[in-house]
Motif scaffolding. Structure first.
Motif, PDB file in Angstrom:
ATOM      1  N   GLU A  66       0.795  -1.229   0.000  1.00  0.00           N
ATOM      2  CA  GLU A  66       0.000   0.000   0.000  1.00  0.00           C
ATOM      3  C   GLU A  66       0.826   1.278   0.000  1.00  0.00           C
ATOM      4  N   ARG A 103       0.377   5.693  -2.122  1.00  0.00           N
ATOM      5  CA  ARG A 103      -0.372   6.764  -1.475  1.00  0.00           C
ATOM      6  C   ARG A 103      -0.304   8.034  -2.311  1.00  0.00           C
ATOM      7  N   ASN A 104      -1.390   8.773  -2.296  1.00  0.00           N
ATOM      8  CA  ASN A 104      -1.540   9.930  -3.168  1.00  0.00           C
ATOM      9  C   ASN A 104      -0.409  10.942  -3.016  1.00  0.00           C
TER      10      ASN A 104
END
Length: 410
Positions: free
Chosen positions: A109, A113-114
């Motif tokens: 993940e 992340r943005n």
């Protein structure tokens, strides 16, 4: 625990067909072929949750009902023997629930992340796009295949670079994923699954070699990070399974996003010109293209227990298919939904990246890659004229099968 899809007997099937006459007449072709989208629009208005015998389950076409199905609190599961994605790609985060899903997804993940995307990957996205255009520029005014010469290698090579994998044989890797996608359709033909099994075996062998190489020579890549971290508790086979699906999303979604966005812009030259003049509009253009032509156009779930969706009671262990294509055209949420509008304020509210715990891991990266790829093409080649293209279609995955373009000056 993996469950088995419930068998619906002849009498119950007949009863449901009588109750849902539009769904009873719907075919797989209606979900797949270009020019049939109006059938889904008609269905959504009359039977937003319907019984579709040819699908062997329920079909959801309204956005509200689709969100109910995909809601994390809904009693739905993907851990089912008949899951076509599971059978094609194998058990992994996208076909697991609960703690198993979380454990498989968690190690992958952080890099997506943005806030990290532009800083981590922006320059590499641009550099790869320009490297591929170098090989095209000399004859760009003559027709060339956007998919095979740019979109496909861009997606495969960028996925390899981001993950730290050696994927230089782009045609072979793309072939694997074409075989995986072909097995995710409800045709009843065993041959696509045979090809997917063979592709999965070959790709797994490559990924296991990559994990071993990452341990021998550690880098800052995602593969090296997960290979060198024992805290996640995943075996190499489990890590390879996650890499398979991360690659699948990175390759299939990016190819389709680039091609579908350019396809729709070419069909709307005024909006294309506006986006070329003001590149900030490209973000909305690709979002709107994904709404109208979702790269992933069908999502499958099963009821873990009896549940009511859209006012329809669904028994346990039954198949529920979500037509992303139909949900994204729902006039209850999108004004004049069949119109392509790059300034549409809520285009990002589509379900093209799914919703809930199985939402696309790389959605922010997909946006950055699509914008970066098209920006580089325009900067180097100017407007691309579509010489010929097949209409975007597909059951599970939707894009033009062929799209030949040329620099507009040619």
């Amino acid at each position: 625990m993996v469950i088995t899809q419930a068998d619906v007997g002849t009498d119950l099937d007949a009863e449901r067909q009588a109750r849902f006459p539009l769904g009873a007449r719907l075919t797989i072709d209606d979900l797949s072929l270009a020019g049939r989208e109006h059938r889904l629009d008609e269905l959504r208005e009359a039977e937003p949750v319907t019984w579709m015998p040819e699908l062997g389950g329920w079909l959801v076409t309204s956005r509200d009902a689709a969100r109910e199905v995909l809601n994390p609190t809904a009693p739905m599961t993907v851990e089912v023997e008949q899951n076509m994605v599971r059978n094609s790609l194998g058990p992994m985060m996208l076909t697991s629930d609960g703690e198993s899903h979380d454990a498989q997804r968690r190690p992958f993940e952080a890099p997506f992340r943005n806030r990290d995307i532009e800083a981590r990957y922006g320059e590499r996205i641009t550099a790869l796009a320009h490297r591929l255009i170098d090989a095209i520029e000399g004859d760009a005014h003559e027709p060339w295949n956007l998919g095979t010469r740019f979109a496909s290698p861009f997606a495969v090579l960028m996925a390899g670079e981001l993950l730290g994998l050696s994927l230089d044989d782009t045609e072979r890797i793309d072939g694997f994923y074409s075989d995986f996608a072909g097995a995710m359709e409800y045709t009843g033909d065993p041959e696509p699954m045979r090809r997917a099994d063979a592709a999965r075996g070959e790709l797994t062998a490559l990924l296991l070699d990559e994990l071993a190489a990452a341990r021998r020579t550690p880098t800052h890549s995602l593969t090296s990070q997960v290979a060198g971290d024992d805290s996640h508790g995943l075996s190499d086979d489990e890590l390879a399974a996650q890499l398979r699906v991360v690659l699948f999303g990175a390759i299939e979604t990016i190819q389709a996003s680039v091609m579908n966005t350019l396809y729709l812009l070419a069909e709307h030259p005024d909006q294309e010109a506006a986006a070329m003049d003001d590149r900030t509009l490209l973000s909305g253009a690709q979002e709107e293209a994904r709404r109208l032509i979702p790269p992933v156009s069908f999502i499958e779930r099963w009821t873990a227990e009896p549940v009511t969706i859209g006012g329809v009671e669904l028994p346990e262990h039954e198949f529920v298919g979500v037509s992303v294509l139909a949900a994204n055209r729902d006039p209850a949420h999108f004004d004049d939904p069949l119109r392509f509008d790059i300034t549409r304020p809520n285009a990002s509210r589509s379900l093209s990246f799914s919703f809930g715990v199985h939402a696309c891991l790389g959605l922010h990266l997909a946006r950055a890659q699509t914008t970066g790829a098209i920006t580089a093409l325009w900067d180097r080649l100017g407007r691309l004229r579509v010489v010929d293209a097949t209409e975007p279609e597909g059951f599970a995955f939707r894009k033009p099968a062929v799209m030949r373009v040329a620099a507009a000056g040619g």
